[in-house]
Design a protein around this motif. Sequence first.
Motif, PDB file in Angstrom:
ATOM      1  N   LEU A 137       0.826  -1.209   0.000  1.00  0.00           N
ATOM      2  CA  LEU A 137       0.000   0.000   0.000  1.00  0.00           C
ATOM      3  C   LEU A 137       0.861   1.261   0.000  1.00  0.00           C
ATOM      4  O   LEU A 137       0.525   2.251  -0.651  1.00  0.00           O
ATOM      5  CB  LEU A 137      -0.940   0.004   1.211  1.00  0.00           C
ATOM      6  CG  LEU A 137      -2.155  -0.918   1.125  1.00  0.00           C
ATOM      7  CD1 LEU A 137      -2.873  -0.988   2.473  1.00  0.00           C
ATOM      8  CD2 LEU A 137      -3.127  -0.440   0.041  1.00  0.00           C
ATOM      9  N   VAL A 138       1.972   1.248   0.739  1.00  0.00           N
ATOM     10  CA  VAL A 138       2.848   2.419   0.738  1.00  0.00           C
ATOM     11  C   VAL A 138       3.517   2.584  -0.626  1.00  0.00           C
ATOM     12  O   VAL A 138       3.671   3.705  -1.124  1.00  0.00           O
ATOM     13  CB  VAL A 138       3.886   2.343   1.864  1.00  0.00           C
ATOM     14  CG1 VAL A 138       4.758   3.611   1.875  1.00  0.00           C
ATOM     15  CG2 VAL A 138       3.210   2.182   3.220  1.00  0.00           C
ATOM     16  N   LEU A 139       3.911   1.478  -1.249  1.00  0.00           N
ATOM     17  CA  LEU A 139       4.435   1.577  -2.621  1.00  0.00           C
ATOM     18  C   LEU A 139       3.370   2.161  -3.551  1.00  0.00           C
ATOM     19  O   LEU A 139       3.671   3.008  -4.406  1.00  0.00           O
ATOM     20  CB  LEU A 139       4.869   0.204  -3.124  1.00  0.00           C
ATOM     21  CG  LEU A 139       5.310   0.158  -4.603  1.00  0.00           C
ATOM     22  CD1 LEU A 139       6.513   1.067  -4.843  1.00  0.00           C
ATOM     23  CD2 LEU A 139       5.629  -1.267  -5.021  1.00  0.00           C
ATOM     24  N   PHE A 140       2.123   1.738  -3.379  1.00  0.00           N
ATOM     25  CA  PHE A 140       0.999   2.246  -4.173  1.00  0.00           C
ATOM     26  C   PHE A 140       0.836   3.754  -3.975  1.00  0.00           C
ATOM     27  O   PHE A 140       0.451   4.472  -4.910  1.00  0.00           O
ATOM     28  CB  PHE A 140      -0.271   1.505  -3.753  1.00  0.00           C
ATOM     29  CG  PHE A 140      -1.458   1.713  -4.646  1.00  0.00           C
ATOM     30  CD1 PHE A 140      -1.369   1.587  -6.026  1.00  0.00           C
ATOM     31  CD2 PHE A 140      -2.703   2.005  -4.102  1.00  0.00           C
ATOM     32  CE1 PHE A 140      -2.484   1.753  -6.841  1.00  0.00           C
ATOM     33  CE2 PHE A 140      -3.818   2.171  -4.909  1.00  0.00           C
ATOM     34  CZ  PHE A 140      -3.707   2.048  -6.279  1.00  0.00           C
ATOM     35  N   MET A 141       1.159   4.244  -2.775  1.00  0.00           N
ATOM     36  CA  MET A 141       1.124   5.683  -2.523  1.00  0.00           C
ATOM     37  C   MET A 141       2.104   6.433  -3.413  1.00  0.00           C
ATOM     38  O   MET A 141       1.804   7.543  -3.875  1.00  0.00           O
ATOM     39  CB  MET A 141       1.496   5.977  -1.063  1.00  0.00           C
ATOM     40  CG  MET A 141       0.479   5.599  -0.024  1.00  0.00           C
ATOM     41  SD  MET A 141       1.162   5.829   1.629  1.00  0.00           S
ATOM     42  CE  MET A 141       1.384   7.607   1.665  1.00  0.00           C
TER      43      MET A 141
ATOM     44  N   ILE B 136      12.038  -4.645   6.966  1.00  0.00           N
ATOM     45  CA  ILE B 136      12.976  -3.940   6.079  1.00  0.00           C
ATOM     46  C   ILE B 136      12.239  -3.367   4.875  1.00  0.00           C
ATOM     47  O   ILE B 136      12.429  -2.208   4.498  1.00  0.00           O
ATOM     48  CB  ILE B 136      14.099  -4.892   5.633  1.00  0.00           C
ATOM     49  CG1 ILE B 136      14.997  -5.262   6.809  1.00  0.00           C
ATOM     50  CG2 ILE B 136      14.937  -4.254   4.522  1.00  0.00           C
ATOM     51  CD1 ILE B 136      15.967  -6.395   6.520  1.00  0.00           C
ATOM     52  N   ALA B 137      11.394  -4.186   4.256  1.00  0.00           N
ATOM     53  CA  ALA B 137      10.668  -3.737   3.067  1.00  0.00           C
ATOM     54  C   ALA B 137       9.693  -2.612   3.402  1.00  0.00           C
ATOM     55  O   ALA B 137       9.551  -1.638   2.646  1.00  0.00           O
ATOM     56  CB  ALA B 137       9.923  -4.911   2.434  1.00  0.00           C
ATOM     57  N   PHE B 138       9.011  -2.723   4.547  1.00  0.00           N
ATOM     58  CA  PHE B 138       8.061  -1.691   4.966  1.00  0.00           C
ATOM     59  C   PHE B 138       8.784  -0.362   5.175  1.00  0.00           C
ATOM     60  O   PHE B 138       8.372   0.674   4.640  1.00  0.00           O
ATOM     61  CB  PHE B 138       7.371  -2.133   6.257  1.00  0.00           C
ATOM     62  CG  PHE B 138       6.321  -1.180   6.769  1.00  0.00           C
ATOM     63  CD1 PHE B 138       5.170  -0.926   6.043  1.00  0.00           C
ATOM     64  CD2 PHE B 138       6.478  -0.545   7.999  1.00  0.00           C
ATOM     65  CE1 PHE B 138       4.189  -0.048   6.517  1.00  0.00           C
ATOM     66  CE2 PHE B 138       5.516   0.324   8.479  1.00  0.00           C
ATOM     67  CZ  PHE B 138       4.372   0.573   7.739  1.00  0.00           C
ATOM     68  N   GLN B 139       9.875  -0.377   5.921  1.00  0.00           N
ATOM     69  CA  GLN B 139      10.622   0.846   6.153  1.00  0.00           C
ATOM     70  C   GLN B 139      11.274   1.370   4.865  1.00  0.00           C
ATOM     71  O   GLN B 139      11.476   2.574   4.714  1.00  0.00           O
ATOM     72  CB  GLN B 139      11.688   0.607   7.225  1.00  0.00           C
ATOM     73  CG  GLN B 139      11.127   0.501   8.630  1.00  0.00           C
ATOM     74  CD  GLN B 139      10.613   1.831   9.154  1.00  0.00           C
ATOM     75  OE1 GLN B 139      10.988   2.890   8.670  1.00  0.00           O
ATOM     76  NE2 GLN B 139       9.744   1.786  10.146  1.00  0.00           N
ATOM     77  N   MET B 140      11.570   0.477   3.950  1.00  0.00           N
ATOM     78  CA  MET B 140      12.153   0.877   2.672  1.00  0.00           C
ATOM     79  C   MET B 140      11.202   1.777   1.890  1.00  0.00           C
ATOM     80  O   MET B 140      11.626   2.752   1.253  1.00  0.00           O
ATOM     81  CB  MET B 140      12.492  -0.368   1.853  1.00  0.00           C
ATOM     82  CG  MET B 140      13.100  -0.106   0.489  1.00  0.00           C
ATOM     83  SD  MET B 140      13.653  -1.648  -0.287  1.00  0.00           S
ATOM     84  CE  MET B 140      12.072  -2.455  -0.606  1.00  0.00           C
ATOM     85  N   THR B 141       9.912   1.480   1.955  1.00  0.00           N
ATOM     86  CA  THR B 141       8.943   2.305   1.225  1.00  0.00           C
ATOM     87  C   THR B 141       8.833   3.695   1.844  1.00  0.00           C
ATOM     88  O   THR B 141       8.621   4.679   1.130  1.00  0.00           O
ATOM     89  CB  THR B 141       7.563   1.633   1.180  1.00  0.00           C
ATOM     90  OG1 THR B 141       7.091   1.366   2.516  1.00  0.00           O
ATOM     91  CG2 THR B 141       7.619   0.320   0.403  1.00  0.00           C
ATOM     92  N   PHE B 142       8.996   3.799   3.153  1.00  0.00           N
ATOM     93  CA  PHE B 142       9.002   5.113   3.806  1.00  0.00           C
ATOM     94  C   PHE B 142      10.206   5.925   3.332  1.00  0.00           C
ATOM     95  O   PHE B 142      10.091   7.119   3.049  1.00  0.00           O
ATOM     96  CB  PHE B 142       9.069   4.942   5.330  1.00  0.00           C
ATOM     97  CG  PHE B 142       7.750   4.656   5.978  1.00  0.00           C
ATOM     98  CD1 PHE B 142       7.229   5.512   6.931  1.00  0.00           C
ATOM     99  CD2 PHE B 142       7.010   3.528   5.655  1.00  0.00           C
ATOM    100  CE1 PHE B 142       6.015   5.262   7.559  1.00  0.00           C
ATOM    101  CE2 PHE B 142       5.797   3.259   6.261  1.00  0.00           C
ATOM    102  CZ  PHE B 142       5.295   4.123   7.216  1.00  0.00           C
ATOM    103  N   ALA B 143      11.356   5.250   3.287  1.00  0.00           N
ATOM    104  CA  ALA B 143      12.568   5.936   2.828  1.00  0.00           C
ATOM    105  C   ALA B 143      12.426   6.395   1.386  1.00  0.00           C
ATOM    106  O   ALA B 143      12.970   7.437   0.999  1.00  0.00           O
ATOM    107  CB  ALA B 143      13.773   5.007   2.975  1.00  0.00           C
ATOM    108  N   ALA B 144      11.699   5.639   0.569  1.00  0.00           N
ATOM    109  CA  ALA B 144      11.555   5.978  -0.843  1.00  0.00           C
ATOM    110  C   ALA B 144      10.597   7.142  -1.069  1.00  0.00           C
ATOM    111  O   ALA B 144      10.839   8.000  -1.927  1.00  0.00           O
ATOM    112  CB  ALA B 144      11.082   4.750  -1.624  1.00  0.00           C
TER     113      ALA B 144
END
Length: 437
Positions: free
Chosen positions: A43-47, A132-140
Amino acid sequence: MMKSVTLAGMIAALVGAPAMAQEAAAEVMDKGDVAWMMVSTLLVLFMILPGLALFYGGLVRSKNMLSVLMQCTMITAMVMVIWVIYGYSFAFGGGTGPFFGGFGKLFLAGVTPDSMAATFSEGVVIPEYVFIAFQMTFAAITPALIVGAFAERIKFGAVMLFSALWVTVVYFPVAHMVWDGAGLIFNMGALDFAGGTVVHINAGIAALVGAYFIGPRIGLGKDMMAPHSMTLTLVGAGILWVGWFGFNAGSNLEANGGATLAMINTFTATAGAILAWAGLEAVLRGKASMLGAASGLVAGLVAVTPAAGSVGPVGAIALGAIASGICYFFVAVVKNKMGYDDSLDVFGIHGIGGIVGAIGTGIFTAPGLGGMGGEDYVMAAQTWIQIKAVVITILWCGIVSAVLYFIVDKTVGLRVEAEDERQGLDLTAHGESAYHV
């Protein structure tokens, strides 16, 4: 007592209970939590893609549509690679320093499918890869937010270089300070459930500094610079709202009551903010605009981000509405008075909304206002901690971002040539057009 314990141990040994006891005490991974965190990450990637890209793309002129899409896409890909190589380690690498996570997990060293990460419940864990993947989307998404401030006039290479440097020396240290157990702001006791400081204040301050460094667009105040497609902007804003449930409720790290609180607050704060912005426009300008409704939508999401897990649904409505009104003032009044060209109002909405939300978290977490604070909760004390966290973030981001803009300007240059800007970045930077008519 000692005899009883010894006797119990002997009996347990005879019936084989030690193994059972160890199993009961072991860390527990729940498949429901894992599934929710995987969905939240998507969902964060979708954002970001397509949400933020379409939201920003619709707001610029048609000749710059693809440039914004390209910037969001390439920043996302680059930061994901950086995150795996050293970003995760710098933020959450196990270091005990207040500003830096260390080198312990460079290239995700030591992480396997069996590695687990802690949640907010003792003994409950999730796979480290999903954390890791969840926090990665925040960083992106955070550096991608910044590009809205200087859309339509910055060199593509400058965007990429600045973003790489910025996540390294601004985002990763602030993420460590706020969310890591050894972090400076974490140990101050500041509340930031999903990134009011880390994401929104960080992005907003960097955006303001960038707008000053790069200067206003050619023709600002003379040429027509209205959004070329409010339709796409609303599509992007709607995707942002949907994706934000992963952003906020996912930050609970578990699929339980805490996630549902963050979920309903993501509804109510946003609704309150939309109504507030549209209402202000209707009163002050005589008409409520779609651009205003979309702006209020994002302002509400930004404001509730730090507060989603600790305020009540009614408090979230108030927080969203208050933040929306203050953001409206900065967008409609302060920006014109100060003369900076924050093209897509990144500072006015993300920066100001993040500041209001972070400070408001200290207020609306109070149980007397429907928040989740305990009986010993002291509103004034917590609000003061929130203010200090905001000031630290502003100073760190503002000073370091200014240095980075200076470095990028002196190396590759920040701004495109005037003729390229007039022609549009789609063709001059990427050799493409969004539309063929």
